[in-house]
Design a protein around this motif. Structure first.
Motif, PDB file in Angstrom:
ATOM      1  N   ASP A 153       0.815  -1.224   0.000  1.00 51.83           N
ATOM      2  CA  ASP A 153       0.000   0.000   0.000  1.00 51.83           C
ATOM      3  C   ASP A 153       0.839   1.261   0.000  1.00 51.83           C
ATOM      4  OD1 ASP A 153       0.827  -0.701   2.639  1.00 51.83           O
ATOM      5  OD2 ASP A 153      -0.620   0.708   3.475  1.00 51.83           O
ATOM      6  N   ALA A 154       2.130   1.147   0.397  1.00 48.22           N
ATOM      7  CA  ALA A 154       2.970   2.338   0.540  1.00 48.22           C
ATOM      8  C   ALA A 154       4.088   2.415  -0.487  1.00 48.22           C
ATOM      9  CB  ALA A 154       3.570   2.382   1.948  1.00 48.22           C
ATOM     10  N   VAL A 155       4.180   1.432  -1.387  1.00 48.53           N
ATOM     11  CA  VAL A 155       5.236   1.473  -2.400  1.00 48.53           C
ATOM     12  C   VAL A 155       5.143   2.750  -3.230  1.00 48.53           C
ATOM     13  CG1 VAL A 155       6.075   0.368  -4.521  1.00 48.53           C
ATOM     14  CG2 VAL A 155       5.626  -1.014  -2.492  1.00 48.53           C
ATOM     15  N   LYS A 156       3.929   3.234  -3.449  1.00 49.94           N
ATOM     16  CA  LYS A 156       3.769   4.490  -4.204  1.00 49.94           C
ATOM     17  C   LYS A 156       4.358   5.684  -3.457  1.00 49.94           C
ATOM     18  CE  LYS A 156      -1.018   5.211  -2.534  1.00 49.94           C
ATOM     19  NZ  LYS A 156      -1.240   3.892  -1.868  1.00 49.94           N
ATOM     20  N   HIS A 157       4.665   5.504  -2.174  1.00 48.81           N
ATOM     21  CA  HIS A 157       5.296   6.570  -1.374  1.00 48.81           C
ATOM     22  C   HIS A 157       6.748   6.242  -1.033  1.00 48.81           C
ATOM     23  CE1 HIS A 157       1.359   8.341  -0.857  1.00 48.81           C
ATOM     24  NE2 HIS A 157       0.891   7.269  -0.256  1.00 48.81           N
ATOM     25  N   MET A 158       7.349   5.252  -1.720  1.00 48.33           N
ATOM     26  CA  MET A 158       8.662   4.791  -1.265  1.00 48.33           C
ATOM     27  C   MET A 158       9.735   5.877  -1.349  1.00 48.33           C
ATOM     28  SD  MET A 158      10.162   2.143  -4.101  1.00 48.33           S
ATOM     29  CE  MET A 158       9.933   2.386  -5.854  1.00 48.33           C
ATOM     30  N   GLY A 159       9.633   6.805  -2.285  1.00 46.29           N
ATOM     31  CA  GLY A 159      10.605   7.893  -2.348  1.00 46.29           C
ATOM     32  C   GLY A 159      10.616   8.705  -1.070  1.00 46.29           C
ATOM     33  N   SER A 160       9.432   9.086  -0.617  1.00 45.50           N
ATOM     34  CA  SER A 160       9.319   9.862   0.622  1.00 45.50           C
ATOM     35  C   SER A 160       9.798   9.054   1.821  1.00 45.50           C
ATOM     36  CB  SER A 160       7.863  10.291   0.844  1.00 45.50           C
ATOM     37  OG  SER A 160       7.415  11.111  -0.212  1.00 45.50           O
ATOM     38  N   ILE A 161       9.456   7.772   1.866  1.00 43.89           N
ATOM     39  CA  ILE A 161       9.845   6.925   2.998  1.00 43.89           C
ATOM     40  C   ILE A 161      11.355   6.730   3.035  1.00 43.89           C
ATOM     41  CG2 ILE A 161       9.660   4.594   3.964  1.00 43.89           C
ATOM     42  CD1 ILE A 161       6.747   4.571   2.866  1.00 43.89           C
ATOM     43  N   ILE A 162      11.973   6.468   1.888  1.00 40.13           N
ATOM     44  CA  ILE A 162      13.430   6.300   1.844  1.00 40.13           C
ATOM     45  C   ILE A 162      14.133   7.601   2.218  1.00 40.13           C
ATOM     46  CG2 ILE A 162      15.399   5.867   0.290  1.00 40.13           C
ATOM     47  CD1 ILE A 162      13.589   3.839  -1.167  1.00 40.13           C
ATOM     48  N   ASP A 163      13.567   8.731   1.841  1.00 39.51           N
ATOM     49  CA  ASP A 163      14.154  10.019   2.211  1.00 39.51           C
ATOM     50  C   ASP A 163      14.087  10.225   3.724  1.00 39.51           C
ATOM     51  OD1 ASP A 163      15.438  12.437   1.362  1.00 39.51           O
ATOM     52  OD2 ASP A 163      13.581  13.518   1.794  1.00 39.51           O
ATOM     53  N   ILE A 164      12.981   9.838   4.336  1.00 36.58           N
ATOM     54  CA  ILE A 164      12.853   9.932   5.796  1.00 36.58           C
ATOM     55  C   ILE A 164      13.853   9.004   6.465  1.00 36.58           C
ATOM     56  CG2 ILE A 164      11.321   9.418   7.748  1.00 36.58           C
ATOM     57  CD1 ILE A 164       8.977  10.357   5.927  1.00 36.58           C
ATOM     58  N   ILE A 165      14.009   7.790   5.916  1.00 37.77           N
ATOM     59  CA  ILE A 165      14.991   6.836   6.452  1.00 37.77           C
ATOM     60  C   ILE A 165      16.383   7.464   6.485  1.00 37.77           C
ATOM     61  CG2 ILE A 165      16.261   4.730   5.831  1.00 37.77           C
ATOM     62  CD1 ILE A 165      13.534   3.548   4.931  1.00 37.77           C
ATOM     63  N   HIS A 166      16.773   8.112   5.389  1.00 40.65           N
ATOM     64  CA  HIS A 166      18.089   8.766   5.346  1.00 40.65           C
ATOM     65  C   HIS A 166      18.173   9.910   6.356  1.00 40.65           C
ATOM     66  CE1 HIS A 166      21.722  10.710   3.895  1.00 40.65           C
ATOM     67  NE2 HIS A 166      21.039  11.830   3.783  1.00 40.65           N
ATOM     68  N   ASN A 167      17.157  10.729   6.405  1.00 40.84           N
ATOM     69  CA  ASN A 167      17.185  11.889   7.299  1.00 40.84           C
ATOM     70  C   ASN A 167      17.213  11.498   8.773  1.00 40.84           C
ATOM     71  OD1 ASN A 167      17.157  13.669   5.135  1.00 40.84           O
ATOM     72  ND2 ASN A 167      14.929  13.858   5.116  1.00 40.84           N
ATOM     73  N   GLU A 168      16.725  10.295   9.083  1.00 45.57           N
ATOM     74  CA  GLU A 168      16.740   9.817  10.473  1.00 45.57           C
ATOM     75  C   GLU A 168      18.058   9.139  10.836  1.00 45.57           C
ATOM     76  OE1 GLU A 168      14.530  10.166  12.971  1.00 45.57           O
ATOM     77  OE2 GLU A 168      13.362  11.519  11.683  1.00 45.57           O
ATOM     78  N   GLY A 169      18.989   9.090   9.903  1.00 47.80           N
ATOM     79  CA  GLY A 169      20.325   8.590  10.211  1.00 47.80           C
ATOM     80  C   GLY A 169      20.550   7.106   9.982  1.00 47.80           C
ATOM     81  N   PHE A 170      19.615   6.432   9.333  1.00 43.76           N
ATOM     82  CA  PHE A 170      19.815   5.023   9.010  1.00 43.76           C
ATOM     83  C   PHE A 170      20.702   4.893   7.769  1.00 43.76           C
ATOM     84  CE2 PHE A 170      15.737   4.922  11.261  1.00 43.76           C
ATOM     85  CZ  PHE A 170      15.894   3.816  12.100  1.00 43.76           C
ATOM     86  N   LYS A 171      21.429   3.789   7.698  1.00 42.06           N
ATOM     87  CA  LYS A 171      22.173   3.440   6.491  1.00 42.06           C
ATOM     88  C   LYS A 171      21.439   2.288   5.818  1.00 42.06           C
ATOM     89  CE  LYS A 171      26.745   2.184   4.715  1.00 42.06           C
ATOM     90  NZ  LYS A 171      26.990   3.423   3.973  1.00 42.06           N
ATOM     91  N   VAL A 172      21.180   2.435   4.517  1.00 45.09           N
ATOM     92  CA  VAL A 172      20.577   1.354   3.753  1.00 45.09           C
ATOM     93  C   VAL A 172      21.687   0.422   3.285  1.00 45.09           C
ATOM     94  CG1 VAL A 172      19.273   0.742   1.680  1.00 45.09           C
ATOM     95  CG2 VAL A 172      18.604   2.751   3.028  1.00 45.09           C
ATOM     96  N   CYS A 173      21.685  -0.808   3.794  1.00 44.85           N
ATOM     97  CA  CYS A 173      22.730  -1.779   3.433  1.00 44.85           C
ATOM     98  C   CYS A 173      22.358  -2.555   2.176  1.00 44.85           C
ATOM     99  CB  CYS A 173      22.950  -2.759   4.577  1.00 44.85           C
ATOM    100  SG  CYS A 173      23.440  -1.984   6.124  1.00 44.85           S
ATOM    101  N   ARG A 174      21.093  -2.973   2.096  1.00 46.21           N
ATOM    102  CA  ARG A 174      20.598  -3.709   0.930  1.00 46.21           C
ATOM    103  C   ARG A 174      19.132  -3.364   0.724  1.00 46.21           C
ATOM    104  NH1 ARG A 174      22.830  -9.770   2.253  1.00 46.21           N
ATOM    105  NH2 ARG A 174      22.224  -9.157   4.356  1.00 46.21           N
ATOM    106  N   ALA A 175      18.686  -3.457  -0.524  1.00 50.17           N
ATOM    107  CA  ALA A 175      17.280  -3.172  -0.837  1.00 50.17           C
ATOM    108  C   ALA A 175      16.887  -3.913  -2.098  1.00 50.17           C
ATOM    109  CB  ALA A 175      17.063  -1.670  -1.017  1.00 50.17           C
ATOM    110  N   GLN A 176      15.645  -4.385  -2.126  1.00 51.84           N
ATOM    111  CA  GLN A 176      15.129  -5.043  -3.326  1.00 51.84           C
ATOM    112  C   GLN A 176      13.609  -5.018  -3.318  1.00 51.84           C
ATOM    113  OE1 GLN A 176      16.165  -9.171  -3.932  1.00 51.84           O
ATOM    114  NE2 GLN A 176      15.439  -9.180  -6.036  1.00 51.84           N
ATOM    115  N   MET A 177      13.034  -4.726  -4.482  1.00 49.52           N
ATOM    116  CA  MET A 177      11.593  -4.861  -4.653  1.00 49.52           C
ATOM    117  C   MET A 177      11.299  -6.338  -4.875  1.00 49.52           C
ATOM    118  SD  MET A 177       9.059  -2.959  -7.401  1.00 49.52           S
ATOM    119  CE  MET A 177       9.244  -1.344  -6.632  1.00 49.52           C
ATOM    120  N   VAL A 178      10.311  -6.858  -4.148  1.00 47.27           N
ATOM    121  CA  VAL A 178       9.964  -8.277  -4.231  1.00 47.27           C
ATOM    122  C   VAL A 178       8.447  -8.429  -4.329  1.00 47.27           C
ATOM    123  CG1 VAL A 178      11.985  -9.027  -2.907  1.00 47.27           C
ATOM    124  CG2 VAL A 178       9.849  -8.508  -1.714  1.00 47.27           C
ATOM    125  N   HIS A 179       8.015  -9.519  -4.934  1.00 48.53           N
ATOM    126  CA  HIS A 179       6.589  -9.855  -4.968  1.00 48.53           C
ATOM    127  C   HIS A 179       6.445 -11.225  -4.321  1.00 48.53           C
ATOM    128  CE1 HIS A 179       2.554  -9.456  -7.310  1.00 48.53           C
ATOM    129  NE2 HIS A 179       2.385  -9.942  -6.080  1.00 48.53           N
TER     130      HIS A 179
END
Length: 370
Positions: free
Chosen positions: A99-125
């Protein structure tokens, strides 16, 4: 004090078909490194400056680029390094739900701004069997079947996050499980902003270290089928310098707002040979070819399948001229005009030739995954 951290790293030597192991020393004060060949018991690289790495790059499982070699950090090499860094490199699994994939840009930006490091990422079904395995602790509960229906309805995005106290920090950022409760008790939380109810609540987060370990292994412990559709598509790569600068979320957000469909996404660490092979069409055509190769394999990048009618042409127009300075004069609303620095660090690669759209998507989402 010359603060120093020690790691055990591995490098796969393609010419010899061998995995070579080194002790890797990182000196914080002057950003220098030194490498020691463990098997041959001799210095492999004398202490020297290395601008391609920084302290936040050093954690177990990280892939770092040193002089065009990709080294995988497999362990801490002394107890001091283990004590100092293990506390600030806790991992957790985040899932951006369908339900939130359409907002993933905003969510990933918040993740960065909160100081998290993204180690790995993948879209999956997820298949129904996979979803049932992942949520096995909820088997038999009243909401279980509805949860499976929802999690298998469309793709989601799995992300391995790292930070100090990452598990608690991410769950706090998520807010209460029920989105309505989140809007009352934690209005700035992700579920308050992007969730709908207790199931369609935007994101998932591991609830304990053991859960985090199991869930990260579930999504990233094996090669998963990509969600790429290979039709009406083109390729976009968020380049390593842009990933390091925390621009991934903003770039995706801009792509989403323009109406493009992101149908596949994955974080990659390219070997130099792969970068050269992928960029081969530019060899002898652009003077910056070697610099383009160095940039593309200098750190993690994020590749995406972009879908739209006449996707290669319309997405290239949206990306803008290769030189951000020219883009700012001629196409000021394009991605490169907005975020680019120069012709090499121009934030994204996009397919230039319409006939290459499918080929480039297949390179990342078929060939590199074999």
């Amino acid at each position: 004090m010359d603060e120093r951290y020690a790691f055990t790293v591995e490098w796969y030597d393609f010419n010899a078909s061998l995995t070579r192991r080194y002790q890797f020393l990182y000196f914080v004060a002057d950003n220098t490194i030194e490498m020691y060949d463990i098997k041959n018991r001799r210095t492999f690289l004398k202490r020297s400056k290395c601008d391609s790495v920084c302290l936040s790059d050093f954690f177990i499982g990280s892939v770092i680029n040193v002089h065009s070699r990709q080294l995988t950090i497999v362990d801490y090499a002394d107890e001091y390094t283990r004590r100092q860094l293990s506390e600030v490199s806790e991992r957790t699994l985040a899932i951006i739900k369908p339900d939130a994939v359409k907002h993933m840009g905003s969510i990933i930006d918040i993740i960065h701004n909160e100081g998290f490091k993204v180690c790995r990422a993948q879209m999956v079904h997820l298949t129904r069997k996979e979803a049932a395995e992942f949520y096995e602790e909820h088997t038999g509960k009243a909401f279980f079947e509805n949860l499976l229906d929802f999690m298998t309805s469309r793709p989601s995005v799995a992300i391995e996050l790292m930070a100090s106290n990452a598990i608690k920090k991410w769950r706090t950022l998520l807010g209460p499980t029920n989105s309505a409760t989140a809007r009352l008790e934690a209005p700035s939380s992700l579920r308050a902003k992007f969730g709908t109810d207790g199931t369609r609540n935007a994101c998932h987060g591991s609830d304990s270290p053991s859960s985090a370990s199991r869930e990260i292994q579930f999504f990233f412990g094996m090669r998963r089928q990509s969600t790429a559709q290979f039709t009406n598509c083109t390729l976009c790569i968020v380049k390593p310098h842009a990933v390091a600068a925390g621009l991934t979320g903003k770039i995706i957000e801009n792509i989403e707002k323009k109406g493009f469909t992101i149908s596949a996404l994955e974080m990659f660490n390219l070997e130099k040979a792969n970068a050269e092979e992928f960029l081969e069409v530019y060899r002898g055509v652009v003077a910056e070819f070697n610099q383009m190769v160095v940039e593309l394999c200098s750190g993690p990048c994020v590749a995406m399948e972009i879908r739209a009618d006449d996707a290669p042409r319309v997405f290239r127009d949206f990306t803008g001229p290769a030189d951000p300075e020219i883009a700012r004069h001629l196409r000021p609303n394009t991605l490169r005009a907005t975020f680019g620095k120069d012709k090499i660090k121009n934030v994204v690669h996009c397919t230039d030739l319409p006939e290459d759209g499918l080929l480039e998507v297949e390179y990342f989402f078929k060939i590199l995954q074999q």
